[in-house]
Design an enzyme around this catalytic site. Sequence first.
Site, mmCIF file in Angstrom:
data_model
loop_
_atom_site.group_PDB
_atom_site.id
_atom_site.type_symbol
_atom_site.label_atom_id
_atom_site.label_comp_id
_atom_site.label_asym_id
_atom_site.label_seq_id
_atom_site.Cartn_x
_atom_site.Cartn_y
_atom_site.Cartn_z
ATOM 1 N N THR A 71 116.736 9.742 112.504
ATOM 2 C CA THR A 71 117.820 10.412 112.045
ATOM 3 C C THR A 71 118.058 10.439 110.339
ATOM 4 O OG1 THR A 71 120.205 11.485 111.642
ATOM 5 C CG2 THR A 71 119.713 8.696 111.354
ATOM 6 N N CYS B 234 126.696 10.514 105.104
ATOM 7 C CA CYS B 234 127.089 10.319 105.849
ATOM 8 C C CYS B 234 126.579 8.948 106.148
ATOM 9 C CB CYS B 234 126.166 11.600 107.545
ATOM 10 S SG CYS B 234 127.218 12.832 107.740
ATOM 11 N N HIS C 244 125.835 8.605 114.343
ATOM 12 C CA HIS C 244 125.958 9.083 112.858
ATOM 13 C C HIS C 244 127.073 10.124 113.105
ATOM 14 C CE1 HIS C 244 122.886 12.035 110.452
ATOM 15 N NE2 HIS C 244 124.460 12.542 110.193
#
Length: 143
Positions: free
Chosen positions: A16, A21, A38
């Site tokens: 990712t 985030c 996430h």
Amino acid sequence: MPSRIFFDVRPAEVKTILGSCVAICLFDPVLRIGGMNHYMLPYWTGEGRPSEKYGDIAIEMLVEKLLNAGSSSGSLRAKVFGGAEQFGDQPYEVGLRNVECAKEVLYALNIPIVGFNVAGKKGRKITFTTDTGQVRLQFLPGL
């Protein structure tokens, strides 16, 4: 992808990209299983449906998946990544609030954080190997 959770009892490599985030890589070294979330925002406000978009919900959902697969809460270990403030002074400091959420929720669940790379001005790309708990980190070009 943002607002997602990945978990499988089979070994996998999960990737990712993170800015403000936060991703939590959760690993059980006894069963050699793990998963990653996430999330984009720290806490669900109670409005709308509780989703993986919110840290408090995403963390609890990931923990539940590992417990349902046979992990004991005492064997879980966490690694926390992300929470950058890439765009200067953000009015709500979303990245820092996301990191604080991770620390608070994991502490409340008695899950130790054994790896931590957060904050700063650069985004990150992480690759998590679920059966070993290993995370490879690459900083992305930034400010």
